[in-house]
Structures are given as structure tokens and as C-alpha cells.
Write a protein that holds these residues in place. Structure first.
Motif, PDB file in Angstrom:
ATOM      1  N   UNK A 172     -20.965 -72.380  53.477  1.00 21.26           N
ATOM      2  CA  UNK A 172     -21.821 -72.795  54.592  1.00 21.26           C
ATOM      3  C   UNK A 172     -23.162 -73.196  54.013  1.00 21.26           C
ATOM      4  N   UNK A 173     -23.705 -74.279  54.520  1.00 20.47           N
ATOM      5  CA  UNK A 173     -24.948 -74.816  53.958  1.00 20.47           C
ATOM      6  C   UNK A 173     -25.792 -75.344  55.099  1.00 20.47           C
ATOM      7  N   UNK A 174     -27.050 -74.905  55.180  1.00 23.56           N
ATOM      8  CA  UNK A 174     -27.957 -75.363  56.231  1.00 23.56           C
ATOM      9  C   UNK A 174     -29.385 -74.953  55.855  1.00 23.56           C
ATOM     10  N   UNK A 175     -30.335 -75.287  56.733  1.00 23.73           N
ATOM     11  CA  UNK A 175     -31.720 -74.844  56.520  1.00 23.73           C
ATOM     12  C   UNK A 175     -31.868 -73.447  57.116  1.00 23.73           C
ATOM     13  N   UNK A 197     -30.044 -74.385  51.910  1.00 27.99           N
ATOM     14  CA  UNK A 197     -29.364 -73.577  50.881  1.00 27.99           C
ATOM     15  C   UNK A 197     -28.034 -73.096  51.416  1.00 27.99           C
ATOM     16  N   UNK A 198     -27.217 -72.543  50.499  1.00 22.89           N
ATOM     17  CA  UNK A 198     -25.949 -71.942  50.908  1.00 22.89           C
ATOM     18  C   UNK A 198     -26.279 -70.635  51.625  1.00 22.89           C
ATOM     19  N   UNK A 199     -25.799 -70.605  52.851  1.00 24.47           N
ATOM     20  CA  UNK A 199     -26.114 -69.417  53.646  1.00 24.47           C
ATOM     21  C   UNK A 199     -24.959 -68.443  53.722  1.00 24.47           C
ATOM     22  N   UNK A 200     -23.769 -68.872  53.378  1.00 24.36           N
ATOM     23  CA  UNK A 200     -22.610 -67.978  53.370  1.00 24.36           C
ATOM     24  C   UNK A 200     -21.583 -68.554  52.409  1.00 24.36           C
ATOM     25  N   UNK A 201     -21.101 -67.682  51.511  1.00 24.31           N
ATOM     26  CA  UNK A 201     -20.132 -68.108  50.503  1.00 24.31           C
ATOM     27  C   UNK A 201     -19.042 -67.074  50.360  1.00 24.31           C
ATOM     28  N   UNK A 202     -17.815 -67.559  50.167  1.00 27.15           N
ATOM     29  CA  UNK A 202     -16.736 -66.641  49.814  1.00 27.15           C
ATOM     30  C   UNK A 202     -16.956 -66.203  48.376  1.00 27.15           C
ATOM     31  N   UNK A 203     -16.911 -64.933  48.113  1.00 24.29           N
ATOM     32  CA  UNK A 203     -17.178 -64.466  46.742  1.00 24.29           C
ATOM     33  C   UNK A 203     -16.209 -65.110  45.741  1.00 24.29           C
ATOM     34  N   UNK A 204     -16.740 -65.334  44.540  1.00 19.38           N
ATOM     35  CA  UNK A 204     -15.898 -65.835  43.458  1.00 19.38           C
ATOM     36  C   UNK A 204     -15.966 -67.324  43.241  1.00 19.38           C
ATOM     37  N   UNK A 251     -22.525 -62.097  56.702  1.00 18.90           N
ATOM     38  CA  UNK A 251     -22.634 -62.336  55.260  1.00 18.90           C
ATOM     39  C   UNK A 251     -21.513 -63.190  54.719  1.00 18.90           C
ATOM     40  N   UNK A 252     -20.897 -62.734  53.650  1.00 20.87           N
ATOM     41  CA  UNK A 252     -19.892 -63.519  52.942  1.00 20.87           C
ATOM     42  C   UNK A 252     -18.644 -63.686  53.803  1.00 20.87           C
ATOM     43  N   UNK A 253     -18.211 -64.939  54.091  1.00 19.24           N
ATOM     44  CA  UNK A 253     -17.007 -65.149  54.892  1.00 19.24           C
ATOM     45  C   UNK A 253     -15.765 -64.931  54.039  1.00 19.24           C
ATOM     46  N   UNK A 254     -14.726 -64.419  54.634  1.00 19.96           N
ATOM     47  CA  UNK A 254     -13.498 -64.227  53.855  1.00 19.96           C
ATOM     48  C   UNK A 254     -12.811 -65.574  53.612  1.00 19.96           C
ATOM     49  N   UNK A 255     -11.917 -65.648  52.649  1.00 16.62           N
ATOM     50  CA  UNK A 255     -11.154 -66.907  52.447  1.00 16.62           C
ATOM     51  C   UNK A 255     -10.329 -67.220  53.683  1.00 16.62           C
ATOM     52  N   UNK A 256     -10.238 -68.520  53.956  1.00 14.97           N
ATOM     53  CA  UNK A 256      -9.415 -68.946  55.080  1.00 14.97           C
ATOM     54  C   UNK A 256      -7.958 -68.977  54.665  1.00 14.97           C
ATOM     55  N   UNK A 257      -7.085 -68.519  55.543  1.00 13.73           N
ATOM     56  CA  UNK A 257      -5.643 -68.614  55.284  1.00 13.73           C
ATOM     57  C   UNK A 257      -5.022 -69.772  56.029  1.00 13.73           C
ATOM     58  N   UNK A 258      -5.737 -70.322  56.974  1.00 10.59           N
ATOM     59  CA  UNK A 258      -5.209 -71.430  57.762  1.00 10.59           C
ATOM     60  C   UNK A 258      -6.378 -72.244  58.278  1.00 10.59           C
TER      61      UNK A 258
END
Length: 880
Positions: free
Chosen positions: A7-10, A21-28, A130-137
Motif C-alpha cells: 500500500x502506498x499513499x501520502x 511512502x509505503x504505508x502497509x507491506x506484507x513482511x518479507x 499494520x502489515x497486511x497478510x498475503x492475499x490468497x485470492x
């Protein structure tokens, strides 16, 4: 499967800073991916966008939906939307939500990237927690429905083939230009990507990168780039890097020609037959070839231009088992109708094609039955089998208003090949229309077209074809301007359809005979098959060749040597049969050297005629020309045929000039020439021209001289006949002068023949006399017969003052012939010579002894000259 999210926004200040900046990232997620992603997911509002948009205006901003390849081979699928003001109230904020696909990874269930356009899974704000989980679908969008896409494709029909052509070039060449789509709505760009993803082979779809919106297309790295009209102006003239398709203005008519595959894909999209792309992807054939896709389209009744019909027919020939019987029949039905031009295909609307919903039906491909409605308004009336439309370049009737004029030869050839391959397995009502079209093409095409067998036509179709094509068949058979190949083909088809052309056969046979005589290699399978099918043409051709054989037998013989023309016939054809015997007999057509038994061949040739030469005397003249050709019979052969055939037949057949030529061209010294001349003078006394008669009399005189029956005055008679026969054939002159010269040497007779020779001053006769004197027989007789030598001494010393022709040979006779013989004699033989000279009286013996002494020749000549003048009455000749 897990898809890392970004996720990227102001955003307000935080541990990672403030601003965009990146406001939420899946770890890794690797930092390298984040750095590249940051360059791809930015957003600039349109140029004419309101600075402070309302909620409704904000919703109308374009969506930047992109699928990009990263440097490590992974992919980034992102959706960026304009959100207006940021946390601080400053306008210009956007939110990007992206998912990362590792190298080789695809969306769940192999879904296409474009299917995620406006998916419910996209977020417009940074999620809490915070960190979003990986999407499965990533659920597919509901906005790209089938009917909407078909309607969109129909609205973009003028640009479809051009865009698909650029897609093909990109798939085949990584350096091909990027595709820039100018649309006012980014959703339309997404629809374009759906169209592109549908037509491309499956393995190429997941490599197709795109973005539905960007303000800076020159910086975008995707293969498909969507821009608004205001942002496309800077791309003008960048053809090497970008291919711009502005859907707001009509496409340029002078643009690059679309590829056949692209035209087929565009036509299928316009017809809404989307399942065909997936079906075609599983069929054999190289990617982007027009054959499989065109064949499926035609199976479904979708009309295509001639190159596609040709490609489909050839592909079906190579892979007939790939199509079901229903599909094959659908293909045959479509091909039976004349196609449309490329321009007509490009602009003719086509009703959407829908997936069949019968029980048991699948989406693997079209299952069109022969009773399904077609996509072109060319159906026959109920109960009427279709016939092909006119292919003359004119459009007739409402039914054929969009049909082409002339079918290209390549398409016709491909249809003929396909029909030959699969026609036997088709139902008559399916096969007959295509067979009828091939018959029509065979009649109207300038190129050779092999029509199907008559059995491929139903009786009703054949009847209507005969009525429709009959006048054209007759006109084509009668046309003498274009050779004989096409009339022959038309005559066979006329026979198949029952069109009466019997009155045209004699003229065609005459043209055919002339063509074969001019070029025997023109005889081939087409002619052989036509002659087998049309006995009337065969009979007429044989009659024409028989007539030609009576005028030019050599040409007909050459034809029969090179062409396996069967001569069996109930008609007489005597001249043709004689030519056939010469052409096909092991001893016929020899080299004219005389080694053959040509008189036997003459009998055989006359026997081959099958009619009496007495009843038809001209046969003898043709037989002469066949056996001897340009050569001349020998006198012996001429005597034989004169005796066998009789003078009356030769007189009626006008072959006696052959016999005269044989006598006049005979080998010098041949006694048959003498005898033939006598026989000819007896057989044709009133027919001989004066010159020929005089020449034959010369030969007859040589005969009399040889037989000892010639009256004195030989030289005068010969020279008189020579003057009457001038110009005399050299063989005749050599023969007669040689015979007379030998006679004067060996047995001069009681007359003054040598004196006549000297007085006649004939250079040829004197030369012949010298040549005869140098023969071995004279030399041998000089050595063994003293009286003969003595007589020649007296003869050759005669008239030393004569000069002229005799003066030129007298010295060579004495020095070149007589002196070597005398020097070869012994004393006893010389004494015998002197005795023979003494018996003659006078001083011959004394003169001989003086002549035989070295250096005495000139004085001897003077003495002989004075003695001759003092002794009148002495004979200057001598006996042998």
C-alpha cells in the motif's frame, strides 16, 4: 498461494517518515522490489482535471491499473486511484494497492492479470492493523462482462485488426514498439487488455504487461499503455518506439496492413465467438498462423477474406481429424459461399456469436450444425441447394450484395484440395454446394482448376449448373485466343454436366492438331484424359492428323514419336497409320544412311495404310517421303520400286521425280544408275523435262558404252548432251566422263575419238581423261602390255601444239604417267615396246628412244610437230 501486498499513499509522520511512502507491506518483500514498485505506482491527475474535485468528479478520475515486470523477473499487479486531499488537506493524494508475484508465479487458478480490474479485493485506503497478510485470492471484476466486451469490440471494430497486429509483433519480437491506446476512459483501456488477453496464445498472455493510465507514456515500460487524448500528442512521430491507436478519430487508411491472424482474431471478437481463441490455442500449428483460427471461425459460420479461407482450407487438409464432423460440415458450408473482400469484412457488422447451450455441450469449441443460422445473408431459399454467385466482378441481386467478384486462384486451389481430401465423407447436401462452386470456378478461372467428379453433384444442382454455365462453357470452348488447355478442361466439364458442345468439337480438334504439331510436348495428362472422356474429340483429332499427314508427314511422325497418342479407330486414316508405323517401328525413322532395307520398309508402310495404293495413288508419294525423308533413293532402290509398283502407278502418284533424282544423284560408277536412266527414258518419255531427259541420255550413253553398243562419235555426242543438260549434276558428269575416259584409254574404238576430245577442248573431259590414266588399272596395263604402252605413247604425243585443255594434261600424262611406267620396264620389255612402235611404221620407235633419253623431251616435241605437218593422212590415234 500467497501474494504479498503493498500500500502506498501520502501518510502522516511516522517511523518511516511522512509524505508519500509505503504505508502497509506484507513482511518479507525485498527492498529491490519496493524501490522498483515505487517508480511504477505513482499517479498524476489528468491535465484538465479540476483542482478540487467533488466526490462525483473524483470518481470519474482514471484508474491506473497496471501489470509490470520487475528486473528480477517477478511481476507487480497494481491499482492506483486518485483520492483528492491527503491527511493534511493538501490536494494531489493517491492510493496505490499492489500485489507481488514471484518469478513464474501467476494469480490463483491461473487467472489472467486483467481479470483483477476493479476487483473487490482492491483497497482504496491503507488497511488498519499494520502489515497486511498475503492475499490468497483476488476475485475477478464484475465489470468486464461478456456482453459488454462484445459490444465494446463491435464499437472498436475499425481498430481491432491493427491493435492485434501490433500484439502479434510484440509476441514475436521483444523490440517491437509499445502499443499506446488513446481512450477517454481508463476502463476502455482495460477492456482492450481483455481483448488482447483473449486473442493471444495462453503462454504469451501472462507476459503481457500493461497500464490503463499514465500521464507520461514515454516513461512507461509496459507493452500496452493507456493514455487520455491530451497526453497522446507528444507521441507523434515516435513510430519506432510506439504504435499509437487513437480511438477518438478514424484509423488512417494508409496504415500498415494487418496480419492475417489479426484480421481473423478481430472478426471473431466482432462475432463474439470468444471460445474459439481457447480452442485454437490447443490446435496444432505455429502461433499466429491464420489457419487454425480461420478454420474455427469458418466452422462457426464467421465469414473471412480470401487469404483466411485459403489458410483454413489448407490447414483442414493437413489436420482433418482435428475437427468434428459437425465442424467440418460447418467449414464446408461457409467455404461454399463466395467470400467478402477485406474491406467489406472490416466494416460489415456481424451479429454476436453465442455459446451453444444444448445438453452435453462444452466450451471447447464451436459446435455449429448445418441448420444453424449463418453469419452472412447468403442462404439459399428453402428446399434449394445453393449455387455459387457469379465470379465475374459484378455484384448481382440482394443475395450477393456483399460477395466478391473473382475468387483468387490460391483460394480455389485450396478448396479443390480440401474437397479432394474430405469430399467423399460428406453428405450430398453438404458436398454439393462446394462442388458446384468448384465447377463454377473451373469454368470462370483463367488458372487450371480441377473440378470434383460428377458424382459430387446432386442431379438438381448439376441441372442448374448446366443451365447457368452452359453459355460460358460453349464460349470458352470456341475461344481460339488462349490456347487449347482451357477449352479442353471446359469440354470435359461440359460432358460432365450434359451440355451439348458436339458442334464445337471439330474446330477444337483442328486447333489442337495445329498446337500438337507445333509442339509435341503439349501432349499431356489433361489431353489424354479429355480424349478418354470424349471419343468424339479423339475421332476428330485423328481425322485432323490424318489430313496433316497427307501434307506434312514428317511433322506428324515426330508427334507420334513423342506423344503416346492411341491410333485405334474404325476409320481408315491411311496417312496417319503410315506415319504411326514409321514412328513406332523399331526400324522406322532411320538416319538415311542406306543401311536399312528401305524398299522393305516402303512395302510395310504401304501395308500399314490399310487401303490399296492402286486405289489411292497419293499414298505412294507420302510413303516415299516417310521412308526416305529428305534423302534420295539409291539407283538400285529406285529400279526396285519402279519395277514393283509399275510406271503407271508412279505416273499417277507423281512419284517419278523421286526416281529421276535417284538416277541423277547416283554414285559415280554405279551401273544401276545407267540402267535406271534407260528404264526411266522408256517409262516416262513424255513427262521428262528437257534438261532431265538430256542428263538421263548421258547416263544411258554410258550404259551403251559399257555394253559396247555405242556408235562412233562418242565425244561429240557426250559434249552435245552435256550442253543440252546444263547445268549437269556433278555425279552424272563424273560418271559419264569417267566411263568415256576409260573407254578412250582401254578401247578407243574405230573412230577418231581422241582427236575429237582434243578438238572439243572440254576441260572437265580432259581432266577426267588424265584422272582415268592415273588409275591403277592403267598403270598395271602399261607395265604388262607393250602394245598398250606404245599406243598411249603415240596418243599422248599427238597435237603437241594444241594448247588449251589438252595442252594442260598432255605433259602430265607423258611425265607423270608414262615415264614412270617406262622406267619400271626391263630391257626385254622396252624392246617389245620399240617393236610395237616399229610395226606402226614411221619413226615412232626412234622417237621413243630419243624421248626415253634424259633431257630429250623438248626436242622430241618439236620433231613430232614437224613430222605431223609433213605426213598428211597419218592417224594420230592408236590401237591398244
Amino acid at each position: 498461494m500467497s501474494l504479498g501486498q503493498l500500500h502506498y499513499t501520502s501518510a502522516p509522520p511516522g517511523p518511516d517518515g511522512s509524505g508519500f511512502r509505503f504505508t502497509a507491506l506484507t513482511p518479507g518483500l525485498p527492498q529491490s522490489v519496493l524501490r522498483e514498485a515505487e517508480q511504477l505506482i505513482g499517479y498524476e491527475p489528468p491535465r484538465n482535471a479540476p483542482a478540487r474535485p467533488s466526490a462525483d468528479e473524483l470518481d470519474a478520475f482514471p484508474r491506473a491499473f497496471s501489470y509490470s515486470e520487475l528486473s528480477d523477473g517477478s511481476r507487480l499487479l497494481a491499482r492506483t486511484v486518485y483520492t483528492g486531499a491527503d491527511y493534511s488537506g493538501r490536494w494531489g493524494n493517491f492510493h496505490a494497492h499492489a500485489v507481488h508475484l514471484a518469478p513464474g508465479q501467476q494469480l490463483p487458478d491461473g487467472a489472467l492479470p486483467v481479470s483483477a480490474w476493479e476487483s473487490p479485493g482492491w483497497a482504496t485506503a491503507t488497511p488498519e492493523g499494520g502489515a497486511p497478510p498475503p492475499l490468497s485470492v483476488l476475485p475477478p471484476s464484475s465489470g468486464l462482462d461478456r456482453d459488454g466486451l462484445i459490444a465494446f469490440a463491435a464499437s472498436r471494430a475499425p481498430w481491432l485488426a491493427a491493435v492485434f497486429t501490433d500484439l502479434q509483433r510484440q509476441a514475436e519480437d521483444e523490440t517491437a514498439p509499445q502499443i499506446v491506446l488513446v481512450e477517454r476512459d481508463s476502463a476502455d483501456v482495460a477492456r482492450w487488455v481483455v481483448l488482447a488477453s483473449t486473442v493471444l496464445p495462453r503462454r504469451a498472455v501472462h507476459r503481457l504487461t500493461f497500464t490503463t493510465y499514465t500521464r507520461r507514456p514515454h516513461l512507461a515500460g509496459q507493452r500496452i499503455i493507456g493514455v487520455l487524448p491530451d497526453d497522446a500528442h507528444g507521441l507523434a512521430g515516435s513510430g519506432r518506439r510506439h504504435r499509437v491507436h487513437d480511438c477518438a478519430v478514424p484509423p488512417s487508411p494508409d496504415g500498415p496492413e494487418p496480419t492475417p491472424w489479426a484480421v481473423a482474431a478481430a472478426r471473431i471478437w466482432s462475432a463474439g465467438a470468444l471460445e474459439l481463441f481457447q480452442y485454437a490455442d490447443r490446435l496444432p500449428g505455429e502461433p499466429f498462423t491464420a489457419g487454425p483460427l480461420s478454420a474455427l471461425a469458418l466452422c462457426a459460420g464467421i465469414d473471412l477474406p480470401s487469404p483466411h479461407r485459403t489458410a483454413a482450407a489448407r490447414w483442414a487438409c493437413e489436420h482433418p481429424s482435428e475437427l468434428s464432423q459437425e465442424e467440418l460440415e460447418g467449414l464446408i458450408q461457409t467455404l461454399a459461399e463466395p467470400g467478402h473482400t477485406t474491406a467489406e469484412i472490416r466494416h460489415t457488422p456481424v451479429e454476436p456469436w453465442h455459446t451453444p447451450t444444448e445438453p452435453g455441450q462444452t466450451s471447447a469449441g464451436p459446435r455449429r450444425t448445418p441448420t444453424d443460422p449463418r453469419h452472412t445473408p447468403t442462404d439459399p431459399q428453402p428446399g434449394e441447394a445453393p449455387l455459387p454467385a457469379a465470379e465475374t466482378g459484378t455484384k448481382t441481386g440482394a443475395r450477393t450484395g456483399t460477395e466478391t467478384g473473382t475468387t483468387p486462384p490460391a483460394e480455389t486451389a485450396a478448396l479443390a484440395e480440401l474437397f479432394a481430401r474430405v469430399g467423399a465423407g460428406l453428405r450430398p447436401e453438404i458436398a454439393a454446394p462446394l462442388a458446384a462452386r468448384l465447377f463454377t470456378a473451373a469454368v470462370r478461372s483463367a488458372e487450371p482448376v480441377r473440378p470434383p467428379d460428377r458424382g459430387a453433384l446432386t442431379d438438381e444442382v448439376a441441372r442448374r449448373l448446366a443451365a447457368k454455365l452452359g453459355p460460358e462453357l460453349r464460349a470458352g470452348i470456341a475461344d481460339a485466343a488462349g490456347g487449347t488447355g482451357r477449352p479442353l478442361r471446359l469440354l470435359r466439364m461440359a460432358g460432365s454436366l450434359g451440355v451439348d458442345c458436339a458442334d464445337l468439337v471439330p474446330s477444337l480438334a483442328h486447333r489442337l492438331a495445329s498446337a500438337l504439331l507445333a509442339d509435341p510436348s503439349a501432349y499431356g495428362g489433361e489431353l489424354d484424359g479429355t480424349l478418354a472422356d470424349r471419343p468424339d474429340l479423339r475421332s476428330a483429332l485423328l481425322r485432323e492428323l490424318d489430313t496433316a499427314a497427307g501434307a506434312a508427314p514428317a511433322s506428324v511422325t515426330v508427334l507420334l514419336e513423342r506423344a503416346p497418342l492411341e491410333l485405334e479407330s474404325r476409320e481408315a486414316l491411311p496417312y496417319l497409320r503410315m506415319c504411326g508405323w514409321i514412328a513406332r517401328s523399331p526400324s522406322g525413322g532411320g538416319d538415311g544412311t542406306g543401311a536399312r532395307d528401305r524398299t522393305g520398309e516402303l512395302r510395310a508402310v504401304l501395308g500399314a495404310a490399310g487401303v490399296s495404293v492402286v486405289a489411292h495413288p497419293p499414298l505412294l508419294r507420302i510413303a516415299f517421303r516417310l521412308v526416305w525423308g529428305a534423302a534420295t533413293p539409291t539407283p538400285e532402290e529406285a529400279r526396285y520400286v519402279l519395277a514393283e509398283q509399275g510406271a503407271d502407278l508412279h505416273r499417277t502418284a507423281e512419284t517419278w521425280p523421286f526416281l529421276v533424282t535417284a538416277a541423277l544423284n547416283g554414285r559415280p560408277g554405279d551401273p544401276h544408275a545407267d540402267e535406271l536412266a534407260h528404264e526411266l527414258l522408256t517409262a516416262f518419255p513424255t513427262l521428262l523435262p528437257p534438261r532431265d531427259r538430256a542428263a538421263l541420255l548421258l547416263l544411258e550413253f554410258a550404259r551403251d558404252l559399257r555394253a559396247g553398243g555405242a556408235e562412233p562419235g562418242w565425244v561429240d555426242r557426250v559434249l552435245g548432251l552435256r550442253r543440252a543438260a546444263e547445268p549437269v549434276s556433278p555425279p552424272v558428269l563424273e560418271h559419264v566422263f569417267g566411263r568415256l575416259a576409260r573407254q578412250l584409254l582401254h578401247d578407243p574404238g574405230p573412230g577418231r575419238e581422241l582427236d575429237d576430245l582434243i578438238r572439243g577442248n572440254d576441260a572437265d573431259l580432259c581432266a577426267a581423261y588424265e584422272q582415268a590414266a592415273r588409275e591403277d588399272s592403267v598403270r598395271d596395263r602399261l607395265l604388262r602390255d607393250p602394245r598398250f604402252l606404245a599406243a598411249r605413247f603415240v596418243d599422248w604425243n599427238a597435237h603437241p601444239q594444241a594448247g588449251g585443255a589438252w595442252g594442260k594434261v598432255r605433259g602430265p600424262l607423258l611425265d607423270g604417267v608414262l615415264r614412270p611406267a617406262v622406267r619400271a620396264l626391263g630391257a626385254q620389255e622396252l624392246a617389245a615396246v620399240e617393236t610395237a612402235l616399229t610395226e606402226r611404221g614411221g619413226r615412232y620407235a626412234e622417237d621413243f628412244r630419243a624421248w626415253n633419253r634424259p633431257g630429250a623431251l623438248s626436242r622430241l616435241g618439236l620433231r613430232f610437230g614437224s613430222r605431223d605437218s609433213r605426213t598428211p593422212g597419218r592417224r594420230r590415234g592408236g590401237d591398244s
